[in-house]
Motif scaffolding. Structure first.
Motif, PDB file in Angstrom:
ATOM      1  N   ASP A 465       0.682  -1.104   0.067  1.00 38.14           N
ATOM      2  CA  ASP A 465      -0.043  -0.026  -0.005  1.00 38.14           C
ATOM      3  C   ASP A 465       0.669   1.437   0.125  1.00 38.14           C
ATOM      4  O   ASP A 465       0.577   2.111  -0.549  1.00 38.14           O
ATOM      5  CB  ASP A 465      -0.970  -0.065   1.273  1.00 38.14           C
ATOM      6  N   ASN A 492     -10.831   2.669  -0.198  1.00 32.74           N
ATOM      7  CA  ASN A 492     -10.733   1.502   0.370  1.00 32.74           C
ATOM      8  C   ASN A 492     -12.170   1.272   1.155  1.00 32.74           C
ATOM      9  O   ASN A 492     -12.860   0.051   1.145  1.00 32.74           O
ATOM     10  CB  ASN A 492      -9.522   1.421   1.202  1.00 32.74           C
ATOM     11  N   LYS A 505     -10.011  -4.221  -2.108  1.00 33.67           N
ATOM     12  CA  LYS A 505      -8.470  -4.200  -2.531  1.00 33.67           C
ATOM     13  C   LYS A 505      -8.176  -4.212  -4.063  1.00 33.67           C
ATOM     14  O   LYS A 505      -7.408  -3.696  -4.717  1.00 33.67           O
ATOM     15  CB  LYS A 505      -7.798  -5.033  -1.775  1.00 33.67           C
TER      16      LYS A 505
END
Length: 533
Positions: A465, A492, A505
Protein backbone atom coordinates in the motif's frame (compact mmCIF):
# COMPACT_ATOMS: atom_id res chain seq x y z
CA UNK A 1 -56.30 -8.29 33.97
CA UNK A 2 -56.75 -5.11 35.99
CA UNK A 3 -55.66 -6.84 39.20
CA UNK A 4 -52.56 -8.28 37.51
CA UNK A 5 -51.60 -4.86 36.20
CA UNK A 6 -52.21 -3.28 39.59
CA UNK A 7 -50.03 -5.91 41.28
CA UNK A 8 -47.17 -5.14 38.89
CA UNK A 9 -47.61 -1.34 39.04
CA UNK A 10 -48.10 -0.69 42.74
CA UNK A 11 -44.59 -1.66 43.94
CA UNK A 12 -42.93 0.62 41.37
CA UNK A 13 -45.21 3.47 42.41
CA UNK A 14 -44.30 2.87 46.05
CA UNK A 15 -40.62 3.03 45.14
CA UNK A 16 -41.06 6.64 44.00
CA UNK A 17 -41.99 7.52 47.61
CA UNK A 18 -38.47 6.43 48.74
CA UNK A 19 -39.39 4.50 51.88
CA UNK A 20 -36.93 3.58 54.58
CA UNK A 21 -34.76 0.52 53.87
CA UNK A 22 -35.07 -2.60 56.03
CA UNK A 23 -33.12 -5.84 56.31
CA UNK A 24 -33.66 -8.43 53.60
CA UNK A 25 -35.28 -11.63 54.87
CA UNK A 26 -35.40 -15.19 53.60
CA UNK A 27 -39.18 -15.05 52.90
CA UNK A 28 -38.61 -11.97 50.73
CA UNK A 29 -35.81 -13.69 48.82
CA UNK A 30 -37.98 -16.79 48.42
CA UNK A 31 -40.89 -14.76 47.05
CA UNK A 32 -38.79 -13.56 44.10
CA UNK A 33 -37.08 -16.94 43.60
CA UNK A 34 -40.12 -19.18 43.14
CA UNK A 35 -43.81 -18.99 42.32
CA UNK A 36 -45.87 -17.66 39.44
CA UNK A 37 -44.28 -15.03 37.21
CA UNK A 38 -46.76 -12.29 38.18
CA UNK A 39 -46.29 -13.01 41.88
CA UNK A 40 -42.50 -12.95 41.52
CA UNK A 41 -42.62 -9.64 39.64
CA UNK A 42 -44.83 -8.12 42.34
CA UNK A 43 -42.44 -9.40 45.03
CA UNK A 44 -39.52 -7.99 43.08
CA UNK A 45 -41.17 -4.58 43.01
CA UNK A 46 -41.83 -4.68 46.77
CA UNK A 47 -38.22 -5.68 47.40
CA UNK A 48 -36.80 -2.82 45.32
CA UNK A 49 -39.23 -0.39 46.91
CA UNK A 50 -37.42 -0.84 50.26
CA UNK A 51 -33.88 -1.98 49.40
CA UNK A 52 -31.01 -2.68 51.74
CA UNK A 53 -27.34 -3.55 51.12
CA UNK A 54 -28.20 -7.16 50.24
CA UNK A 55 -30.90 -6.35 47.67
CA UNK A 56 -28.53 -5.54 44.80
CA UNK A 57 -26.43 -8.63 45.61
CA UNK A 58 -29.52 -10.84 45.50
CA UNK A 59 -30.79 -9.38 42.21
CA UNK A 60 -27.38 -9.54 40.55
CA UNK A 61 -26.98 -13.19 41.59
CA UNK A 62 -30.46 -13.89 40.26
CA UNK A 63 -29.65 -12.22 36.93
CA UNK A 64 -26.41 -14.26 36.74
CA UNK A 65 -28.36 -17.46 37.52
CA UNK A 66 -26.42 -18.11 40.73
CA UNK A 67 -29.42 -18.50 43.05
CA UNK A 68 -30.05 -21.96 44.53
CA UNK A 69 -33.01 -23.39 46.44
CA UNK A 70 -32.60 -25.94 49.24
CA UNK A 71 -35.08 -28.69 50.03
CA UNK A 72 -36.33 -26.67 53.04
CA UNK A 73 -36.95 -23.59 50.78
CA UNK A 74 -33.95 -21.51 51.73
CA UNK A 75 -32.41 -19.22 49.07
CA UNK A 76 -28.63 -19.41 48.69
CA UNK A 77 -26.14 -17.60 46.45
CA UNK A 78 -23.51 -19.76 44.76
CA UNK A 79 -19.98 -18.36 44.49
CA UNK A 80 -16.77 -19.91 43.20
CA UNK A 81 -15.71 -20.96 46.70
CA UNK A 82 -18.85 -21.47 48.80
CA UNK A 83 -22.57 -20.94 49.30
CA UNK A 84 -23.90 -17.77 50.96
CA UNK A 85 -27.18 -17.07 52.68
CA UNK A 86 -29.12 -14.75 50.32
CA UNK A 87 -30.51 -12.67 53.19
CA UNK A 88 -27.47 -12.25 55.44
CA UNK A 89 -24.51 -13.08 53.20
CA UNK A 90 -23.17 -15.52 55.79
CA UNK A 91 -21.39 -18.66 54.51
CA UNK A 92 -23.54 -21.80 54.56
CA UNK A 93 -22.20 -25.33 54.89
CA UNK A 94 -24.41 -28.15 53.62
CA UNK A 95 -23.94 -31.91 53.86
CA UNK A 96 -23.15 -33.66 50.56
CA UNK A 97 -26.68 -35.06 50.14
CA UNK A 98 -28.21 -31.57 50.64
CA UNK A 99 -25.79 -30.05 48.11
CA UNK A 100 -26.80 -32.60 45.49
CA UNK A 101 -30.49 -31.70 45.99
CA UNK A 102 -30.04 -27.96 45.37
CA UNK A 103 -32.33 -26.56 42.67
CA UNK A 104 -31.55 -23.74 40.25
CA UNK A 105 -33.81 -20.68 40.28
CA UNK A 106 -35.41 -20.48 36.83
CA UNK A 107 -35.91 -17.27 34.84
CA UNK A 108 -38.00 -16.49 31.77
CA UNK A 109 -37.60 -13.54 29.39
CA UNK A 110 -40.23 -11.47 31.17
CA UNK A 111 -38.50 -11.88 34.51
CA UNK A 112 -35.14 -11.01 32.98
CA UNK A 113 -36.57 -7.75 31.69
CA UNK A 114 -38.00 -6.91 35.09
CA UNK A 115 -34.67 -7.76 36.73
CA UNK A 116 -32.84 -5.36 34.41
CA UNK A 117 -35.29 -2.62 35.32
CA UNK A 118 -34.98 -3.38 39.03
CA UNK A 119 -31.18 -3.30 38.96
CA UNK A 120 -31.31 -0.01 37.06
CA UNK A 121 -33.78 1.40 39.59
CA UNK A 122 -31.35 0.68 42.44
CA UNK A 123 -28.78 2.94 40.79
CA UNK A 124 -31.05 5.90 40.03
CA UNK A 125 -30.25 7.34 43.48
CA UNK A 126 -26.51 6.77 43.21
CA UNK A 127 -24.27 9.79 43.98
CA UNK A 128 -22.18 8.83 40.93
CA UNK A 129 -23.44 10.59 37.79
CA UNK A 130 -22.16 7.85 35.48
CA UNK A 131 -24.10 5.19 37.44
CA UNK A 132 -27.31 7.23 37.27
CA UNK A 133 -26.81 7.76 33.53
CA UNK A 134 -26.21 4.04 32.99
CA UNK A 135 -29.32 3.24 35.02
CA UNK A 136 -31.44 5.62 32.93
CA UNK A 137 -30.13 4.08 29.71
CA UNK A 138 -30.83 0.60 31.07
CA UNK A 139 -34.44 1.61 31.75
CA UNK A 140 -34.66 2.95 28.19
CA UNK A 141 -33.27 -0.30 26.81
CA UNK A 142 -35.73 -2.30 28.95
CA UNK A 143 -38.52 -1.01 26.71
CA UNK A 144 -42.10 -0.09 27.37
CA UNK A 145 -43.63 -0.65 30.81
CA UNK A 146 -45.69 2.18 32.24
CA UNK A 147 -45.39 0.56 35.66
CA UNK A 148 -41.98 2.28 35.88
CA UNK A 149 -43.29 5.80 35.18
CA UNK A 150 -43.74 6.67 38.86
CA UNK A 151 -40.19 5.48 39.58
CA UNK A 152 -38.75 7.57 36.74
CA UNK A 153 -40.82 10.62 37.74
CA UNK A 154 -39.34 10.44 41.21
CA UNK A 155 -35.80 10.28 39.79
CA UNK A 156 -36.54 13.22 37.44
CA UNK A 157 -37.74 15.33 40.37
CA UNK A 158 -34.43 14.82 42.18
CA UNK A 159 -32.02 14.91 39.20
CA UNK A 160 -29.92 18.05 38.59
CA UNK A 161 -27.64 16.93 35.75
CA UNK A 162 -29.02 17.79 32.30
CA UNK A 163 -27.49 14.75 30.57
CA UNK A 164 -29.06 12.34 33.05
CA UNK A 165 -32.34 14.28 32.89
CA UNK A 166 -32.51 13.88 29.11
CA UNK A 167 -31.88 10.13 29.44
CA UNK A 168 -34.56 9.84 32.15
CA UNK A 169 -37.13 11.69 30.04
CA UNK A 170 -36.48 9.33 27.14
CA UNK A 171 -36.78 6.35 29.50
CA UNK A 172 -40.10 7.80 30.68
CA UNK A 173 -41.30 8.10 27.07
CA UNK A 174 -40.26 4.49 26.44
CA UNK A 175 -42.21 3.39 29.51
CA UNK A 176 -45.30 5.36 28.46
CA UNK A 177 -45.18 3.77 25.01
CA UNK A 178 -46.86 0.72 26.58
CA UNK A 179 -49.56 2.70 28.38
CA UNK A 180 -53.22 1.73 27.83
CA UNK A 181 -53.96 5.47 27.40
CA UNK A 182 -53.84 6.37 23.68
CA UNK A 183 -52.94 10.01 24.37
CA UNK A 184 -49.95 8.96 26.47
CA UNK A 185 -48.76 6.54 23.79
CA UNK A 186 -49.09 9.28 21.16
CA UNK A 187 -47.04 11.74 23.25
CA UNK A 188 -44.44 9.04 23.94
CA UNK A 189 -44.15 8.19 20.22
CA UNK A 190 -43.43 11.84 19.40
CA UNK A 191 -40.90 12.21 22.22
CA UNK A 192 -39.01 9.05 21.23
CA UNK A 193 -38.24 10.70 17.91
CA UNK A 194 -35.92 13.05 19.81
CA UNK A 195 -33.61 10.14 20.68
CA UNK A 196 -31.43 9.08 17.79
CA UNK A 197 -29.88 5.91 19.15
CA UNK A 198 -29.98 2.35 17.73
CA UNK A 199 -31.79 1.22 20.88
CA UNK A 200 -34.58 3.74 20.24
CA UNK A 201 -34.91 2.52 16.66
CA UNK A 202 -35.34 -1.04 17.94
CA UNK A 203 -37.91 0.10 20.51
CA UNK A 204 -39.89 2.05 17.89
CA UNK A 205 -39.97 -0.97 15.60
CA UNK A 206 -41.25 -3.12 18.44
CA UNK A 207 -43.96 -0.64 19.39
CA UNK A 208 -44.97 -0.23 15.75
CA UNK A 209 -45.50 -3.98 15.47
CA UNK A 210 -47.77 -4.00 18.55
CA UNK A 211 -49.61 -0.70 18.03
CA UNK A 212 -53.20 -0.76 16.73
CA UNK A 213 -54.22 2.92 16.85
CA UNK A 214 -53.68 4.63 13.42
CA UNK A 215 -52.70 8.01 14.90
CA UNK A 216 -50.08 6.45 17.17
CA UNK A 217 -48.82 4.35 14.25
CA UNK A 218 -48.30 7.49 12.15
CA UNK A 219 -46.41 9.16 15.00
CA UNK A 220 -44.26 6.07 15.48
CA UNK A 221 -43.41 5.92 11.77
CA UNK A 222 -42.50 9.63 11.72
CA UNK A 223 -40.24 9.21 14.75
CA UNK A 224 -38.71 6.09 13.23
CA UNK A 225 -37.87 7.94 10.00
CA UNK A 226 -36.26 10.75 11.99
CA UNK A 227 -34.15 8.31 14.00
CA UNK A 228 -33.11 6.33 10.90
CA UNK A 229 -32.12 9.50 9.01
CA UNK A 230 -29.88 10.63 11.87
CA UNK A 231 -28.32 7.19 12.25
CA UNK A 232 -27.70 7.02 8.49
CA UNK A 233 -25.78 10.30 8.65
CA UNK A 234 -23.79 8.97 11.57
CA UNK A 235 -22.90 5.85 9.58
CA UNK A 236 -21.82 7.93 6.57
CA UNK A 237 -19.65 10.22 8.70
CA UNK A 238 -18.25 7.18 10.49
CA UNK A 239 -17.22 5.66 7.14
CA UNK A 240 -15.56 8.95 6.14
CA UNK A 241 -13.68 9.09 9.44
CA UNK A 242 -12.56 5.48 9.05
CA UNK A 243 -11.26 6.31 5.56
CA UNK A 244 -9.41 9.38 6.84
CA UNK A 245 -7.98 7.29 9.68
CA UNK A 246 -6.71 4.66 7.23
CA UNK A 247 -5.39 7.44 5.00
CA UNK A 248 -3.43 8.98 7.88
CA UNK A 249 -1.82 5.61 8.62
CA UNK A 250 -0.95 5.14 4.94
CA UNK A 251 0.47 8.66 4.92
CA UNK A 252 2.73 7.91 7.88
CA UNK A 253 3.89 4.69 6.23
CA UNK A 254 4.46 6.30 2.82
CA UNK A 255 6.28 9.45 3.98
CA UNK A 256 9.51 7.55 4.51
CA UNK A 257 9.19 5.93 1.08
CA UNK A 258 8.63 9.36 -0.45
CA UNK A 259 12.28 10.02 0.44
CA UNK A 260 13.99 6.65 -0.01
CA UNK A 261 12.11 5.75 -3.21
CA UNK A 262 10.65 9.02 -4.41
CA UNK A 263 13.76 11.19 -3.97
CA UNK A 264 16.61 8.66 -3.89
CA UNK A 265 15.32 6.04 -6.35
CA UNK A 266 15.91 3.13 -3.93
CA UNK A 267 13.21 0.44 -4.01
CA UNK A 268 13.42 -0.26 -0.30
CA UNK A 269 11.64 -3.55 0.38
CA UNK A 270 12.90 -3.36 3.99
CA UNK A 271 10.78 -0.27 4.68
CA UNK A 272 8.14 -2.39 6.45
CA UNK A 273 10.79 -3.92 8.69
CA UNK A 274 12.03 -0.44 9.63
CA UNK A 275 8.44 0.25 10.73
CA UNK A 276 8.57 -2.97 12.72
CA UNK A 277 11.74 -1.75 14.48
CA UNK A 278 9.94 1.45 15.47
CA UNK A 279 7.05 -0.58 16.88
CA UNK A 280 9.38 -2.82 18.90
CA UNK A 281 11.23 0.27 20.16
CA UNK A 282 7.86 1.53 21.42
CA UNK A 283 7.30 -1.82 23.14
CA UNK A 284 10.69 -1.63 24.88
CA UNK A 285 10.00 1.91 26.10
CA UNK A 286 6.67 0.67 27.48
CA UNK A 287 8.45 -2.17 29.31
CA UNK A 288 11.02 0.25 30.73
CA UNK A 289 8.34 2.62 32.03
CA UNK A 290 6.32 -0.22 33.53
CA UNK A 291 9.38 -1.54 35.38
CA UNK A 292 11.13 1.67 36.47
CA UNK A 293 8.55 4.48 36.16
CA UNK A 294 5.13 2.90 36.78
CA UNK A 295 3.71 6.18 38.05
CA UNK A 296 4.43 7.88 34.73
CA UNK A 297 3.25 5.03 32.51
CA UNK A 298 0.78 7.26 30.66
CA UNK A 299 3.72 9.33 29.38
CA UNK A 300 5.63 6.42 27.87
CA UNK A 301 4.31 7.11 24.38
CA UNK A 302 5.74 10.64 24.45
CA UNK A 303 9.19 9.14 25.13
CA UNK A 304 8.63 6.36 22.58
CA UNK A 305 8.22 8.80 19.66
CA UNK A 306 11.88 10.02 19.55
CA UNK A 307 13.17 6.59 20.56
CA UNK A 308 11.36 4.84 17.68
CA UNK A 309 12.58 7.50 15.24
CA UNK A 310 16.21 7.19 16.35
CA UNK A 311 16.15 3.38 16.44
CA UNK A 312 14.88 3.07 12.86
CA UNK A 313 17.06 5.94 11.64
CA UNK A 314 20.22 4.31 13.03
CA UNK A 315 19.36 0.96 11.47
CA UNK A 316 18.57 2.71 8.19
CA UNK A 317 21.88 4.60 8.25
CA UNK A 318 23.75 1.34 8.90
CA UNK A 319 21.99 -0.34 5.96
CA UNK A 320 22.77 2.57 3.67
CA UNK A 321 26.47 2.72 4.56
CA UNK A 322 26.97 -1.03 4.36
CA UNK A 323 24.84 -2.13 1.40
CA UNK A 324 22.72 0.46 -0.38
CA UNK A 325 25.46 3.05 -1.05
CA UNK A 326 26.94 0.68 -3.66
CA UNK A 327 23.66 0.29 -5.54
CA UNK A 328 22.51 3.83 -6.35
CA UNK A 329 21.25 4.07 -9.92
CA UNK A 330 20.41 0.33 -10.04
CA UNK A 331 16.84 0.12 -8.74
CA UNK A 332 16.25 -3.59 -9.44
CA UNK A 333 19.37 -4.53 -7.52
CA UNK A 334 18.28 -2.36 -4.59
CA UNK A 335 14.97 -4.25 -4.64
CA UNK A 336 16.72 -7.62 -4.31
CA UNK A 337 19.22 -6.39 -1.73
CA UNK A 338 16.63 -4.74 0.50
CA UNK A 339 14.36 -7.78 0.22
CA UNK A 340 17.19 -9.88 1.63
CA UNK A 341 17.76 -7.28 4.34
CA UNK A 342 14.07 -7.41 5.26
CA UNK A 343 14.28 -11.19 5.76
CA UNK A 344 17.36 -10.75 7.93
CA UNK A 345 15.70 -8.08 10.06
CA UNK A 346 12.56 -10.20 10.57
CA UNK A 347 14.62 -13.20 11.61
CA UNK A 348 16.65 -11.05 13.97
CA UNK A 349 13.49 -9.81 15.67
CA UNK A 350 12.17 -13.38 15.92
CA UNK A 351 15.40 -14.43 17.59
CA UNK A 352 15.27 -11.56 20.10
CA UNK A 353 11.56 -11.32 20.91
CA UNK A 354 10.09 -14.59 19.63
CA UNK A 355 7.70 -15.25 16.78
CA UNK A 356 4.59 -14.32 18.77
CA UNK A 357 3.12 -10.83 18.90
CA UNK A 358 4.07 -8.66 21.88
CA UNK A 359 1.49 -6.67 23.84
CA UNK A 360 1.63 -2.89 23.54
CA UNK A 361 -0.84 -1.12 25.83
CA UNK A 362 -2.17 2.31 24.93
CA UNK A 363 -1.98 5.07 27.57
CA UNK A 364 -5.21 5.77 29.41
CA UNK A 365 -5.60 9.17 27.72
CA UNK A 366 -5.87 7.39 24.36
CA UNK A 367 -8.75 5.22 25.49
CA UNK A 368 -12.43 5.88 25.00
CA UNK A 369 -14.08 7.73 22.17
CA UNK A 370 -15.54 11.10 21.21
CA UNK A 371 -19.30 10.99 20.58
CA UNK A 372 -20.40 13.61 18.08
CA UNK A 373 -23.70 12.11 16.91
CA UNK A 374 -25.84 9.19 18.05
CA UNK A 375 -24.25 6.13 16.51
CA UNK A 376 -21.03 8.05 15.71
CA UNK A 377 -18.21 7.53 18.20
CA UNK A 378 -14.71 8.46 17.06
CA UNK A 379 -12.00 6.39 18.82
CA UNK A 380 -9.55 8.62 20.64
CA UNK A 381 -6.51 6.60 19.53
CA UNK A 382 -7.45 7.12 15.87
CA UNK A 383 -7.92 10.86 16.42
CA UNK A 384 -4.49 11.07 18.05
CA UNK A 385 -2.91 9.22 15.10
CA UNK A 386 -4.53 11.62 12.61
CA UNK A 387 -3.15 14.61 14.51
CA UNK A 388 0.23 12.89 14.80
CA UNK A 389 0.33 12.22 11.04
CA UNK A 390 -0.43 15.88 10.30
CA UNK A 391 2.33 16.95 12.70
CA UNK A 392 4.85 14.60 11.07
CA UNK A 393 3.80 15.84 7.63
CA UNK A 394 4.25 19.46 8.68
CA UNK A 395 7.67 18.75 10.15
CA UNK A 396 8.70 16.86 7.03
CA UNK A 397 7.59 19.70 4.74
CA UNK A 398 9.48 22.28 6.81
CA UNK A 399 12.62 20.14 6.88
CA UNK A 400 12.67 19.62 3.11
CA UNK A 401 11.76 23.19 2.20
CA UNK A 402 13.42 25.30 4.91
CA UNK A 403 16.55 23.57 6.20
CA UNK A 404 20.08 23.13 4.89
CA UNK A 405 19.69 19.35 4.86
CA UNK A 406 16.49 19.69 2.82
CA UNK A 407 18.28 21.95 0.34
CA UNK A 408 21.12 19.45 -0.05
CA UNK A 409 18.68 16.54 -0.48
CA UNK A 410 16.81 18.39 -3.23
CA UNK A 411 20.07 19.37 -4.92
CA UNK A 412 21.50 15.84 -4.90
CA UNK A 413 18.18 14.42 -6.12
CA UNK A 414 17.91 16.81 -9.05
CA UNK A 415 21.54 16.78 -10.21
CA UNK A 416 24.10 14.80 -8.25
CA UNK A 417 27.25 15.72 -10.33
CA UNK A 418 26.58 19.46 -10.20
CA UNK A 419 25.75 19.30 -6.49
CA UNK A 420 29.05 17.51 -5.89
CA UNK A 421 30.90 20.16 -7.89
CA UNK A 422 29.29 22.85 -5.73
CA UNK A 423 30.74 21.23 -2.59
CA UNK A 424 27.73 19.26 -1.40
CA UNK A 425 28.91 16.10 0.45
CA UNK A 426 26.71 13.77 -1.59
CA UNK A 427 27.66 10.55 0.23
CA UNK A 428 26.86 12.07 3.61
CA UNK A 429 23.61 13.57 2.30
CA UNK A 430 22.59 10.13 1.00
CA UNK A 431 23.11 8.65 4.45
CA UNK A 432 21.21 11.46 6.17
CA UNK A 433 18.32 11.23 3.70
CA UNK A 434 18.03 7.46 3.98
CA UNK A 435 18.22 7.71 7.79
CA UNK A 436 15.46 10.34 7.70
CA UNK A 437 13.21 8.11 5.59
CA UNK A 438 13.93 5.19 7.90
CA UNK A 439 13.17 7.31 10.97
CA UNK A 440 9.82 8.28 9.49
CA UNK A 441 9.12 4.56 9.05
CA UNK A 442 9.89 4.14 12.76
CA UNK A 443 7.35 6.85 13.61
CA UNK A 444 4.78 4.97 11.52
CA UNK A 445 5.58 1.81 13.51
CA UNK A 446 5.14 3.72 16.77
CA UNK A 447 1.67 4.85 15.64
CA UNK A 448 0.69 1.41 14.36
CA UNK A 449 1.59 -0.16 17.71
CA UNK A 450 -1.41 1.69 19.19
CA UNK A 451 -4.00 0.28 16.77
CA UNK A 452 -2.76 -3.19 15.81
CA UNK A 453 -0.60 -6.15 16.70
CA UNK A 454 3.16 -5.80 17.05
CA UNK A 455 5.01 -8.77 15.62
CA UNK A 456 7.79 -9.70 13.19
CA UNK A 457 5.35 -9.51 10.24
CA UNK A 458 4.03 -6.05 11.09
CA UNK A 459 5.42 -4.31 8.02
CA UNK A 460 4.31 -6.89 5.47
CA UNK A 461 0.70 -5.69 5.56
CA UNK A 462 1.55 -2.11 4.63
CA UNK A 463 4.53 -2.15 2.27
CA UNK A 464 2.51 -2.71 -0.93
CA UNK A 465 0.00 0.00 0.00
CA UNK A 466 2.86 2.39 0.76
CA UNK A 467 4.42 1.88 -2.67
CA UNK A 468 1.00 2.38 -4.29
CA UNK A 469 0.62 5.69 -2.45
CA UNK A 470 4.03 6.97 -3.58
CA UNK A 471 3.59 5.87 -7.20
CA UNK A 472 0.03 7.21 -7.44
CA UNK A 473 0.94 10.54 -5.87
CA UNK A 474 3.93 11.10 -8.10
CA UNK A 475 7.53 10.13 -7.39
CA UNK A 476 9.14 12.68 -5.10
CA UNK A 477 5.97 14.77 -4.66
CA UNK A 478 4.94 15.37 -1.06
CA UNK A 479 1.54 16.87 -1.95
CA UNK A 480 0.81 13.91 -4.20
CA UNK A 481 1.68 11.51 -1.39
CA UNK A 482 -0.83 13.23 0.91
CA UNK A 483 -3.65 13.20 -1.65
CA UNK A 484 -2.95 9.62 -2.70
CA UNK A 485 -2.93 8.37 0.92
CA UNK A 486 -6.24 10.04 1.77
CA UNK A 487 -7.78 9.02 -1.56
CA UNK A 488 -6.81 5.37 -1.18
CA UNK A 489 -7.98 5.30 2.42
CA UNK A 490 -11.39 6.76 1.56
CA UNK A 491 -11.77 4.59 -1.56
CA UNK A 492 -10.92 1.41 0.35
CA UNK A 493 -13.46 2.06 3.09
CA UNK A 494 -16.16 3.23 0.66
CA UNK A 495 -15.80 0.09 -1.46
CA UNK A 496 -15.57 -2.24 1.55
CA UNK A 497 -19.13 -1.34 2.50
CA UNK A 498 -20.34 -2.33 -0.99
CA UNK A 499 -18.24 -5.27 -2.21
CA UNK A 500 -16.25 -6.41 0.84
CA UNK A 501 -12.63 -5.97 1.93
CA UNK A 502 -10.95 -8.32 -0.58
CA UNK A 503 -12.78 -7.05 -3.67
CA UNK A 504 -12.22 -3.47 -2.50
CA UNK A 505 -8.44 -4.05 -2.46
CA UNK A 506 -8.60 -5.59 -5.94
CA UNK A 507 -10.69 -2.71 -7.28
CA UNK A 508 -8.29 -0.10 -5.90
CA UNK A 509 -5.31 -1.96 -7.38
CA UNK A 510 -6.96 -2.16 -10.80
CA UNK A 511 -7.72 1.56 -10.65
CA UNK A 512 -4.09 2.39 -9.89
CA UNK A 513 -2.87 0.17 -12.75
CA UNK A 514 -5.20 1.89 -15.23
CA UNK A 515 -4.33 5.32 -13.85
CA UNK A 516 -0.57 4.76 -14.11
CA UNK A 517 -1.04 3.48 -17.67
CA UNK A 518 -2.71 6.76 -18.60
CA UNK A 519 -0.55 9.02 -16.41
CA UNK A 520 2.81 7.38 -15.60
CA UNK A 521 4.07 10.41 -13.66
CA UNK A 522 1.28 10.09 -11.09
CA UNK A 523 -0.94 12.86 -9.77
CA UNK A 524 1.90 15.40 -9.71
CA UNK A 525 4.71 15.28 -12.24
CA UNK A 526 8.28 16.29 -11.43
CA UNK A 527 9.01 19.65 -13.05
CA UNK A 528 12.44 20.64 -14.30
CA UNK A 529 14.36 21.75 -17.34
CA UNK A 530 14.68 18.22 -18.70
CA UNK A 531 10.89 17.81 -18.65
CA UNK A 532 10.21 21.27 -20.04
CA UNK A 533 12.49 20.76 -23.05
Amino acid sequence: MFLRRLAATLPWALLALAPTAHALTQPQALSVAQGETDDRIAALGRLVAAPDDRTAVLLRAMADERLKLTADHRVLIATDATLLDAATGAPVTLPPDAQSSLEDVMLNNRLRGELDGALAALHLSSPDKSERLSAAKALLDAGGDDARVALIDGAIAKEKDTTVLDALRLARAAALAASPDTAKRLAAAKQLGESHSPETRLLLNQRLADEQDPAVQRALRHSLRSVEDTLAWGERLGAVFTGVSLGSILLLVALGLAITYGLMGVINMAHGELMMIGAYATYLVQVAFRQWLPGGFDLYLVAAVPVSFLASALVGAALERSVIRWLYGRPLETLLATWGLSLALMQGVRSLFGAQNVAVESPSWMGGSLSLLPGLALPTNRLVIIVFALAVLGGMALLIARTRLGLFVRAVTQNRPIASCMGVPTARVDTYAFALGSGLAGLAGCALSQVGNVGPDLGQGYIVDAFMVVVLGGVGQLAGTVLAALGLGLANKALEGVVGAVLAKIAVLLFIIVFIQKRPQGLFAVKGRAQET
